[in-house]
Design a protein around this motif. Structure first.
Motif, mmCIF file in Angstrom:
data_model
loop_
_atom_site.group_PDB
_atom_site.id
_atom_site.type_symbol
_atom_site.label_atom_id
_atom_site.label_comp_id
_atom_site.label_asym_id
_atom_site.label_seq_id
_atom_site.Cartn_x
_atom_site.Cartn_y
_atom_site.Cartn_z
ATOM 1 N N LYS A 3 0.828 -1.198 0.000
ATOM 2 C CA LYS A 3 0.000 0.000 0.000
ATOM 3 C C LYS A 3 0.864 1.249 0.000
ATOM 4 O O LYS A 3 2.073 1.190 0.217
ATOM 5 C CB LYS A 3 -0.921 -0.012 1.215
ATOM 6 C CG LYS A 3 -1.935 -1.145 1.176
ATOM 7 C CD LYS A 3 -2.861 -1.098 2.357
ATOM 8 C CE LYS A 3 -3.902 -2.206 2.263
ATOM 9 N NZ LYS A 3 -4.796 -2.200 3.407
ATOM 10 N N ALA A 5 0.898 5.300 1.620
ATOM 11 C CA ALA A 5 0.335 6.331 2.496
ATOM 12 C C ALA A 5 1.111 7.608 2.193
ATOM 13 O O ALA A 5 2.287 7.554 1.810
ATOM 14 C CB ALA A 5 0.483 5.951 3.963
ATOM 15 N N ASP A 23 -3.399 3.926 -5.873
ATOM 16 C CA ASP A 23 -4.340 4.061 -4.776
ATOM 17 C C ASP A 23 -3.523 4.342 -3.513
ATOM 18 O O ASP A 23 -2.547 3.635 -3.237
ATOM 19 C CB ASP A 23 -5.151 2.777 -4.626
ATOM 20 C CG ASP A 23 -6.236 2.889 -3.581
ATOM 21 O OD1 ASP A 23 -6.805 3.990 -3.436
ATOM 22 O OD2 ASP A 23 -6.509 1.882 -2.904
ATOM 23 N N HIS A 25 -3.537 6.064 0.738
ATOM 24 C CA HIS A 25 -4.218 6.609 1.913
ATOM 25 C C HIS A 25 -3.595 7.957 2.262
ATOM 26 O O HIS A 25 -2.379 8.051 2.468
ATOM 27 C CB HIS A 25 -4.097 5.665 3.105
ATOM 28 C CG HIS A 25 -4.528 6.304 4.379
ATOM 29 N ND1 HIS A 25 -5.849 6.551 4.662
ATOM 30 C CD2 HIS A 25 -3.809 6.795 5.415
ATOM 31 C CE1 HIS A 25 -5.933 7.156 5.836
ATOM 32 N NE2 HIS A 25 -4.707 7.312 6.313
ATOM 33 N N ARG A 26 -4.414 8.986 2.354
ATOM 34 C CA ARG A 26 -3.939 10.302 2.772
ATOM 35 C C ARG A 26 -4.035 10.401 4.289
ATOM 36 O O ARG A 26 -5.094 10.186 4.886
ATOM 37 C CB ARG A 26 -4.776 11.411 2.126
ATOM 38 C CG ARG A 26 -4.302 12.790 2.543
ATOM 39 C CD ARG A 26 -5.065 13.882 1.853
ATOM 40 N NE ARG A 26 -4.585 15.177 2.306
ATOM 41 C CZ ARG A 26 -4.847 16.314 1.712
ATOM 42 N NH1 ARG A 26 -5.601 16.334 0.627
ATOM 43 N NH2 ARG A 26 -4.376 17.442 2.183
ATOM 44 N N ILE A 27 -2.926 10.739 4.921
ATOM 45 C CA ILE A 27 -2.898 10.959 6.365
ATOM 46 C C ILE A 27 -3.540 12.309 6.624
ATOM 47 O O ILE A 27 -3.059 13.335 6.149
ATOM 48 C CB ILE A 27 -1.455 10.912 6.906
ATOM 49 C CG1 ILE A 27 -0.816 9.555 6.613
ATOM 50 C CG2 ILE A 27 -1.431 11.227 8.401
ATOM 51 C CD1 ILE A 27 0.684 9.522 6.822
ATOM 52 N N GLU A 28 -4.618 12.304 7.368
ATOM 53 C CA GLU A 28 -5.388 13.521 7.641
ATOM 54 C C GLU A 28 -5.022 14.079 9.010
ATOM 55 O O GLU A 28 -4.893 13.323 9.981
ATOM 56 C CB GLU A 28 -6.890 13.213 7.613
ATOM 57 C CG GLU A 28 -7.397 12.720 6.272
ATOM 58 C CD GLU A 28 -7.524 13.826 5.247
ATOM 59 O OE1 GLU A 28 -7.461 15.019 5.625
ATOM 60 O OE2 GLU A 28 -7.685 13.503 4.059
ATOM 61 N N TYR A 34 -4.702 5.806 11.676
ATOM 62 C CA TYR A 34 -5.279 4.908 10.681
ATOM 63 C C TYR A 34 -4.359 3.714 10.576
ATOM 64 O O TYR A 34 -3.150 3.862 10.394
ATOM 65 C CB TYR A 34 -5.379 5.625 9.329
ATOM 66 C CG TYR A 34 -5.886 4.743 8.212
ATOM 67 C CD1 TYR A 34 -7.246 4.573 8.004
ATOM 68 C CD2 TYR A 34 -4.998 4.076 7.373
ATOM 69 C CE1 TYR A 34 -7.713 3.770 6.985
ATOM 70 C CE2 TYR A 34 -5.458 3.273 6.348
ATOM 71 C CZ TYR A 34 -6.812 3.125 6.161
ATOM 72 O OH TYR A 34 -7.277 2.319 5.159
ATOM 73 N N MET A 36 -2.710 0.719 8.749
ATOM 74 C CA MET A 36 -2.465 0.292 7.372
ATOM 75 C C MET A 36 -2.707 -1.208 7.187
ATOM 76 O O MET A 36 -3.046 -1.639 6.104
ATOM 77 C CB MET A 36 -1.051 0.659 6.940
ATOM 78 C CG MET A 36 -0.825 2.153 6.762
ATOM 79 S SD MET A 36 -1.891 2.924 5.536
ATOM 80 C CE MET A 36 -1.174 2.307 4.023
ATOM 81 N N TYR A 40 3.633 -1.130 3.580
ATOM 82 C CA TYR A 40 3.336 0.073 2.814
ATOM 83 C C TYR A 40 4.582 0.936 2.648
ATOM 84 O O TYR A 40 5.583 0.773 3.345
ATOM 85 C CB TYR A 40 2.214 0.883 3.466
ATOM 86 C CG TYR A 40 2.605 1.546 4.764
ATOM 87 C CD1 TYR A 40 2.963 2.891 4.800
ATOM 88 C CD2 TYR A 40 2.630 0.842 5.962
ATOM 89 C CE1 TYR A 40 3.330 3.504 5.991
ATOM 90 C CE2 TYR A 40 2.992 1.444 7.150
ATOM 91 C CZ TYR A 40 3.344 2.772 7.146
ATOM 92 O OH TYR A 40 3.718 3.378 8.325
ATOM 93 N N ASN A 64 1.781 0.370 12.402
ATOM 94 C CA ASN A 64 2.208 1.140 11.236
ATOM 95 C C ASN A 64 3.723 1.271 11.121
ATOM 96 O O ASN A 64 4.278 1.180 10.030
ATOM 97 C CB ASN A 64 1.555 2.526 11.228
ATOM 98 C CG ASN A 64 0.100 2.463 10.842
ATOM 99 O OD1 ASN A 64 -0.405 1.446 10.374
ATOM 100 N ND2 ASN A 64 -0.599 3.572 11.030
#
Length: 153
Positions: A3, A5, A23, A25-28, A34, A36, A40, A64
């Protein structure tokens, strides 16, 4: 599947992700915790340390940190040793390789190279590749790492 990030404030890293078509994942900032769940690659811009709290919260959440395969750093080469500073610092701290460094939101060669890195990481995860293709440090203005490690040994 390996993945991706990433973190961004200005949108430069998001623009690069969009170019790759991967694809990710955006770390907000509002919800950095979040999980994983899988191996990743983390793509990071260059920000001052106090701006990276969300990334630290993300890395320290559950497994993570253990699932992190490598880093891709973004930045502006005009800032010399500060180029990709966040990736460099995390690499040294967590003993995780920098897989690639790119400037700003990357160019077509960067897109191709990062896609290849992800492809190779997927092969490694399935046991068909031994090592991820780590970018040649002499090509990436990464002397900071060597200097930093020597100071701290």
């Amino acid at each position: 599947m390996v993945k991706i990030a990433f973190y961004t404030i200005t949108g430069q890293t998001q623009r690069f992700i969009n170019k790759t078509g991967l694809d990710a994942h955006r770390i907000e900032d509002a919800h950095p915790q979040y999980q994983m769940n899988d191996k990743y690659i983390l793509i990071l811009p260059s920000y001052q340390d106090f701006m990276m709290d969300s990334v630290v919260d993300f890395l320290t959440y559950k497994d993570n940190k253990e699932n992190l395969l490598g880093l891709i750093g973004c930045g502006n080469r005009n800032f010399n040793d500060l180029f990709a500073q966040t990736a460099k610092k995390i690499s040294v701290t967590l003993h995780v390789p920098i897989l690639y460094l790119l400037e700003l939101s990357g160019n077509s060669a960067d897109v191709k190279n990062v896609r290849q890195i992800v492809k190779e990481a997927c092969k490694e995860e399935h046991g068909t590749q031994k090592d991820l293709p780590i970018q040649n440090p002499s090509l990436s203005n990464i002397n900071f790492l060597r200097d930093f490690r020597q100071k701290n040994e």
